[in-house]
Design an enzyme around this catalytic site. Structure first.
Site, PDB file in Angstrom:
ATOM      1  N   HIS A   1      -4.038  -2.285  -6.552  1.00 30.11           N
ATOM      2  CA  HIS A   1      -3.452  -1.026  -7.023  1.00 30.11           C
ATOM      3  C   HIS A   1      -4.568  -0.130  -7.524  1.00 30.11           C
ATOM      4  O   HIS A   1      -5.451  -0.582  -8.233  1.00 30.11           O
ATOM      5  CB  HIS A   1      -2.488  -1.273  -8.198  1.00 30.11           C
ATOM      6  CG  HIS A   1      -1.224  -1.965  -7.803  1.00 30.11           C
ATOM      7  ND1 HIS A   1      -0.242  -2.290  -8.707  1.00 30.11           N
ATOM      8  CD2 HIS A   1      -0.777  -2.383  -6.605  1.00 30.11           C
ATOM      9  CE1 HIS A   1       0.749  -2.885  -8.066  1.00 30.11           C
ATOM     10  NE2 HIS A   1       0.442  -2.962  -6.796  1.00 30.11           N
TER      11      HIS A   1
ATOM     12  N   ASP B   1       0.817  -1.224   0.000  1.00 32.30           N
ATOM     13  CA  ASP B   1       0.000   0.000   0.000  1.00 32.30           C
ATOM     14  C   ASP B   1       0.846   1.267   0.000  1.00 32.30           C
ATOM     15  O   ASP B   1       0.447   2.292   0.541  1.00 32.30           O
ATOM     16  CB  ASP B   1      -0.961   0.038   1.212  1.00 32.30           C
ATOM     17  CG  ASP B   1      -1.697  -1.270   1.412  1.00 32.30           C
ATOM     18  OD1 ASP B   1      -2.320  -1.723   0.438  1.00 32.30           O
ATOM     19  OD2 ASP B   1      -1.636  -1.850   2.503  1.00 32.30           O
TER      20      ASP B   1
END
Length: 455
Positions: A67, A39
């Site tokens: 993503h 992340d």
């Protein structure tokens, strides 16, 4: 034949013109890797680099990665597809190290097609390695059952995404997995092996419900759709590396501290998400690895359980969580938040050899009067020179912090390094000096334009 009866080369036996010369290296790939627990904003860096790329590859993981890419105010979510596929000029390649859930692949593509124009014609731009392993629905069911068992036995689970990633990599290592090439060969033979694998799982987990015929029917329906996309991955990659000059980008999923070998085991994923996974997951030699960009969030986050030395279970942690909108793309879980940990990033650098860094989400720190950075770990009062492998030791480390002044200025509209507040510049320089790696990009917002390039 010569008169002597011995055909001797004219140069005294050195008949090979290539002897002593290194073969040409060919094109080099640019690699983007997460340097923390995931992340970090890898998708954004990939999206930036994919604008000039000819090819974008995924080398490991499955649809457990998440993503997000924003293009023309449309937010696209990628899990299995390389996010660079959003560029219509790019060929996207899913390598042999990736595990593929076929329903998930098509659902993801179709969902993104409905959002905007970015993914139109994606099927003609995607290449899949024939050696990639297949994630079945029952792998996902097994993942859920295993998590339940861990919870009951130890009172804690691994926090998996329940996408079947662990079970399919386990089957791969146990040599009972099935690959894309098997699906496209003799379907009768594939079905037999599929049934055998399903019965193995049934005997291990009696409560497991598997619709064998239903799943086989579904898999058969994908054969004609994926056949045009499938290639011998090694040959395809070799041609790409040694053909015309090409800009090739590799998009790492997950991150260094989630790597099966180097991560905070056992709270890790089941693949190598460090630089070695690029070679094994695409079938290419290490001399073709060029730039290796590490993506680092300006603070640290982690999803699920496991040691987190710089975690802030307080107002600071809550502020970072709220301001940073720290919620998992794949799981929807709130992320744990804490200060930037340079011990951890230095460790990731030792493994990956980052040539430069992308520092993301700097703007989230805009409101803090002072900012702490973890610079060393102590165990029993002694500074340790390495990152501990053992989870119990990592849980107990005492973090040594350096406190830097904040800048209390909104940086979200800043577009050059020079425009940044003085203390924000100092924060970036502090990171560079401590790690010995230059920062190439600084992220101050969600859009493409909010990535400041330094060199």
């Amino acid at each position: 034949m010569s008169d002597s009866g011995d055909a001797q080369p004219q140069d005294g036996g050195n008949s090979s013109s290539s002897r002593g010369k290194s073969p040409s290296v060919g094109n080099r790939v640019t690699v983007v890797l997460g340097a923390q627990w995931g992340d970090e904003g890898k998708g954004k860096v990939v999206d930036l680099l994919a604008q000039d790329a000819d090819m974008v590859c995924r080398c490991q993981g499955g649809n457990n990665a998440g993503h997000t890419v924003v293009v023309d105010s449309v937010e696209y979510d990628f899990h299995l597809l390389p996010s660079g596929i959003i560029n219509p000029k790019v060929t996207a390649f899913i390598g042999n190290g990736v595990v593929i859930h076929l329903p998930g692949l098509f659902e993801e593509a179709e969902k993104n097609v409905r959002k905007g124009k970015g993914l139109e014609g994606w099927e003609s731009r995607l290449i899949i390695s024939d050696r990639a392993h297949i994630v079945f629905d029952f792998h996902q069911a097994v993942d859920g059952v295993q998590e339940q068992e861990r919870q009951q036995q130890a009172g804690k689970n691994l926090g998996t995404t329940k996408k079947g990633i662990g079970p399919v990599y386990s089957a791969k290592a146990a040599r009972s997995g099935l690959r894309i090439c098997d699906l496209l060969a003799d379907f009768q033979e594939f079905s037999e092996r599929f049934k055998h694998l399903a019965s193995q799982y049934k005997s291990m987990y009696p409560s497991l419900e598997i619709d064998v015929d239903g799943e086989l029917e579904k898999l058969k329906s994908y054969v004609d759709r994926i056949k045009p996309m499938v290639r011998d991955g090694v040959f395809f990659m070799y041609e790409a590396l040694h053909g015309d000059p090409k800009r090739i980008l590799v998009e790492g999923a997950n991150a260094a501290l989630l790597d099966i070998d180097f991560g905070t085991y056992p709270f890790v994923t089941s693949s190598n998400c460090t630089v070695g996974g690029v070679c094994t997951g695409l079938g290419m030699p290490p001399q073709n690895v060029g730039e290796v960009y590490g993506v680092v969030k300006a603070y640290t986050t982690r999803v699920g359980i496991g040691a987190f030395p710089t975690e802030q279970s307080n107002e600071t942690g809550e502020l970072l969580q709220t301001r940073g909108k720290e919620v998992g793309v794949t799981t929807g879980r709130k992320r744990r938040c804490g200060w930037l940990d340079l011990v951890l990033i230095k460790y990731a650098h030792m493994i990956n050899g980052f040539t430069a860094l992308a520092l993301t989400k700097l703007d989230i720190l805009d409101v803090l009067p002072e900012i702490k950075v973890g610079v060393a770990y102590k165990v029993n009062g002694e500074t340790i020179p390495h990152f501990p492998a053992n989870q119990e030791v990592l849980q107990k480390v005492e973090v040594e912090y350096e406190t830097l002044p904040g800048w209390s200025t909104d940086t979200s509209a800043v577009r050059t390094f020079e425009e940044l507040p003085e203390n924000a510049k100092k924060y970036v320089c502090f990171i560079e000096d401590r790690l010995g790696v230059p920062v190439k990009w600084i992220g101050v917002g969600k859009s493409r334009e909010s990535m400041i390039q330094l060199f």
